[in-house]
Design an enzyme around this catalytic site. Structure first.
Site, PDB file in Angstrom:
ATOM      1  CG  ASP A  38      -2.058  -0.967   1.112  1.00  0.00           C
ATOM      2  OD1 ASP A  38      -2.784  -0.896   0.109  1.00  0.00           O
ATOM      3  OD2 ASP A  38      -2.228  -1.801   2.021  1.00  0.00           O
ATOM      4  CG  MET A  40      -1.269   4.991   1.719  1.00  0.00           C
ATOM      5  SD  MET A  40      -1.999   4.846   3.357  1.00  0.00           S
ATOM      6  CE  MET A  40      -2.745   3.227   3.247  1.00  0.00           C
ATOM      7  CG  HIS A  69      -3.804  -0.146  -3.396  1.00  0.00           C
ATOM      8  ND1 HIS A  69      -4.630  -0.358  -2.304  1.00  0.00           N
ATOM      9  CD2 HIS A  69      -4.424   0.803  -4.154  1.00  0.00           C
ATOM     10  CE1 HIS A  69      -5.684   0.437  -2.401  1.00  0.00           C
ATOM     11  NE2 HIS A  69      -5.579   1.166  -3.497  1.00  0.00           N
ATOM     12  CG  MET A 140     -10.575   1.017  -2.414  1.00  0.00           C
ATOM     13  SD  MET A 140      -9.152   0.049  -1.848  1.00  0.00           S
ATOM     14  CE  MET A 140      -9.165   0.373  -0.067  1.00  0.00           C
ATOM     15  CG  ASP A 178      -7.366  -3.182  -0.044  1.00  0.00           C
ATOM     16  OD1 ASP A 178      -7.213  -3.529   1.146  1.00  0.00           O
ATOM     17  OD2 ASP A 178      -6.587  -2.415  -0.643  1.00  0.00           O
TER      18      ASP A 178
END
Ligand code: DX5
Ligand code: ZN
Length: 226
Positions: A38, A40, A69, A140, A178
């Protein structure tokens, strides 16, 4: 859907970063199908996590695909770096991308599989024109940005709709979910048509350990198909 085709993608967001290599090795040993990374940027989502160096380091210590992601505002800027580091597939959001088709083409041109992600408030219909060009769709099931959130049950009808769309437009495309996936919610999403489950807190940081947690999640996901 047969239980044995459900794939697990442990999210390292919930792992102990001081022991990241060991955590990933434990997940691989426990039978995980891919590792979910992940990314971000504190802008696209209100949190910071990890970037290219993590992918590069993990590429050396696991055989599993490093599914990346990207929760970042301008994914195109970083595609080359992530791919060079070993990211594959690369998952990009529909939200905020005015040239999504170009981004997907670029990922494919770099020789990698592409996936498109949609947030809880984004309708399934936005996938109609991009589905034929991608290898997976990620729905999501929480709002992106944080682990340990509660599964949003309102996303279940959308999972069913996207499964129907995939069967019609792109059979073989993975349907991944997810957020908030655990032994209780896994059967629900599998029944709705998901075949790849991301799980962070349900696998890492669990008292029973990564192996037992993975086994429990897989059993729950598969039981719903028997
Ligand atoms: C949230 C991330 C998820 C997160 C899931 O923005 O995309 O991958 O790690 O964490 P859990 O499984 O704890 O909900
Ligand atoms: Zn994720």
């Amino acid at each position: 859907m047969a239980g044995d085709v459900v794939k697990l993608a442990p999210s390292i967001l919930a792992a102990d970063f001081a022991r990241l290599g060991e955590e990933v090795a434990a997940a691989e040993h426990a039978g995980a199908d891919r590792i979910h990374v992940d990314v971000m940027d504190g802008h696209f989502v209100p949190n910071l996590s990890m970037g290219v160096p993590i992918v590069r380091s993990l590429r050396l210590v696991t055989q599993l695909p490093l599914e990346t992601h990207l929760m970042i505002s301008d994914p195109d800027v970083f595609l080359d770096e992530f791919v060079e580091a070993g990211a594959d597939p690369v998952l990009v959001h529909w939200e905020g991308n005015d040239n999504l088709h170009r981004t997907v083409q670029r990922i494919n041109a770099l020789g990698k599989r592409a996936g498109v992600v949609i947030n809880p408030a984004t309708p399934a219909s936005v996938l109609e024109e991009i589905l034929q060009d991608v290898d997976q769709v990620l729905i999501m099931t929480v709002n992106p940005g944080f682990g340990h959130q509660h599964f949003l049950h309102t996303t279940l009808p959308k999972i069913r709709r996207v499964r129907q769309m995939i069967e019609r437009v792109k059979p073989g495309c993975d349907l991944e979910v997810d957020g908030g996936i655990n032994a209780e919610t896994a059967p629900l999403v599998v029944q709705a048509g998901a075949n790849v489950l991301v799980a962070g807190s349900a696998i890492f940081g669990h008292d029973e350990g990564v192996a037992a947690a993975t086994k429990r999640l897989r059993a729950a996901a598969c039981a719903s198909t028997n």
